[in-house]
Design a protein around this motif. Sequence first.
Motif, PDB file in Angstrom:
ATOM      1  N   SER A  90       0.782  -1.242   0.000  1.00 53.15           N
ATOM      2  CA  SER A  90       0.000   0.000   0.000  1.00 53.15           C
ATOM      3  C   SER A  90       0.814   1.293   0.000  1.00 53.15           C
ATOM      4  O   SER A  90       0.220   2.369  -0.054  1.00 53.15           O
ATOM      5  N   THR A 137      -8.588   2.595  -4.256  1.00 53.81           N
ATOM      6  CA  THR A 137      -8.078   3.917  -3.896  1.00 53.81           C
ATOM      7  C   THR A 137      -8.430   4.977  -4.929  1.00 53.81           C
ATOM      8  O   THR A 137      -8.593   4.665  -6.121  1.00 53.81           O
ATOM      9  N   ASP A 138      -8.463   6.230  -4.481  1.00 57.12           N
ATOM     10  CA  ASP A 138      -8.684   7.330  -5.426  1.00 57.12           C
ATOM     11  C   ASP A 138      -7.477   7.548  -6.339  1.00 57.12           C
ATOM     12  O   ASP A 138      -7.569   8.239  -7.357  1.00 57.12           O
ATOM     13  N   GLU A 139      -6.315   6.965  -5.962  1.00 61.15           N
ATOM     14  CA  GLU A 139      -5.093   7.209  -6.744  1.00 61.15           C
ATOM     15  C   GLU A 139      -5.177   6.645  -8.157  1.00 61.15           C
ATOM     16  O   GLU A 139      -4.396   7.032  -9.019  1.00 61.15           O
ATOM     17  N   TYR A 163       2.289   1.694  -7.585  1.00 55.13           N
ATOM     18  CA  TYR A 163       1.213   1.304  -6.660  1.00 55.13           C
ATOM     19  C   TYR A 163      -0.161   1.516  -7.299  1.00 55.13           C
ATOM     20  O   TYR A 163      -0.984   0.600  -7.365  1.00 55.13           O
ATOM     21  N   ARG A 308       8.808  13.290  -4.215  1.00 56.34           N
ATOM     22  CA  ARG A 308       8.520  11.925  -4.666  1.00 56.34           C
ATOM     23  C   ARG A 308       8.424  11.932  -6.194  1.00 56.34           C
ATOM     24  O   ARG A 308       7.672  12.774  -6.751  1.00 56.34           O
ATOM     25  N   HIS A 311       4.963  12.513  -8.275  1.00 52.17           N
ATOM     26  CA  HIS A 311       4.081  12.838  -7.143  1.00 52.17           C
ATOM     27  C   HIS A 311       2.765  13.463  -7.616  1.00 52.17           C
ATOM     28  O   HIS A 311       2.764  14.533  -8.230  1.00 52.17           O
TER      29      HIS A 311
END
Length: 368
Positions: A90, A137-139, A163, A308, A311
Amino acid sequence: MSFEPNNVLITGGAGFIGANFVRHWLDTTQQGKVVVFDALTYAGNIENLAGLDKNLRYVFVRGDICDEAVVRQLLEQHRIDTIIHFAAESHVDRSILGPDDFIRTNVVGTHSLLKAAKSLWIDQKTVAAHRFHHVSTDEVYGSLGPEDEPFHEATPYAPNSPYSATKAGADHLVRAYHETYGLDTTVTNCSNNYGPYQFPEKLIPLIIINILHGKPLPVYGDGMQVRDWLHVADHCEAIALVLRHGMSGEVYNVGGNSETTNIDLVHGLCAVVDDLVTTRDELSVAFPGAPAAEGKQAKSLVRHVRDRPGHDRRYAINFAKAKRELGYCPQRDLAAGLRSTVEWYLENAQWWQALLGREYTEWVNKNY
Ligand code: NAD
Ligand code: DAU
């Protein structure tokens, strides 16, 4: 149409959100087994489930979701009719440094669960009704600009990290098993969670613990990235609603209505810890390295560090569908939720101190 889960298999139930959900489910239901299936990776912690072994409905099984034979055996042995799938790698930073485990667990592992569920529930019709709930996830939707509309369920997928790409892959497999084989599935795509039992590699517990030790607070880049924070208890309640009342094959976005920049969040945590350490004498004794123990401010520890890679700048969630169809609405205010979370970490120092010897967090910036 409503569905009432009976015997549930909770994958990843020894992780942060999974453990909160296991506790929520045992507290709010009266019958049916709760089988937790977890590999206990670095992020899994049996202490997150401490005390539950006294509950006769609860069973813990250590194992890997990629092991389809074991999953099949558990589904049969416990007459499972509902899978609630939390298990995943995660942490975005780890996925950047080493994507392989993410592909294995998040994609192959999810497919292993889907295959086992289809084989028993669709091909062999072992239960009268079933449900496979996938926690996502919203990602998967990518990154928003400052003026963009929040993510909704039809926002095109545009994952940016290994991820989020693996979570997107898993979401597509779940959809395919519904469309192709008729598996009864639901999916939630949720924003950033915070609360008790979060592993201290994630932003909020990392910042709390570093303040208590007087260590630098690493803020990636300019710290103006935006996340929509949601208390984990609100997420658990949303999942329970979707399990019971969500439509088969549907996706529900879950958010907190609490968009905040990382730097504001970090400054807010600094203020809460300063206040608690200043007003409670026992805390300055227990954490003499905390700036407030010496009359200083925790925000002096903030360090802007290398960003990151890839990002995502902003996440925001439109949860109108879950509100309209299921009555979902986040109940916990961010400021109060952050304060109660800081208090939980202060009251449960032995929980996180036991983790500090394990793979922890500062490796990230050293390794990029
Ligand atoms: P976590 O990293 O704290 O816990 C993951 C758990 O999965 C651990 O207990 C780990 O041991 C277990 N696990 C990992 N690989 C496994 C395998 N191969 N077989 C069995 N168990 C395995 O994660 P979390 O933050 O609790 O997230 C749970 C789920 O919610 C994930 O699917 C994540 O993508 C999703 N999610 C998380 C957030 C968040 O803010 N944390 C937000 C939205 C969605
Ligand atoms: O949006 C949901 C996602 O939220 C989940 O799918 C992920 O599993 C979960 O880990 C979380 O992902 P983020 O990358 O948003 O969470 P994290 O806590 O790692 O970071 C939050 C923000 O803070 C992000 O913009 C990166 C930044 N950050 C993070 C760390 C660890 C820092 O600035 N410094 C840090 O040291």
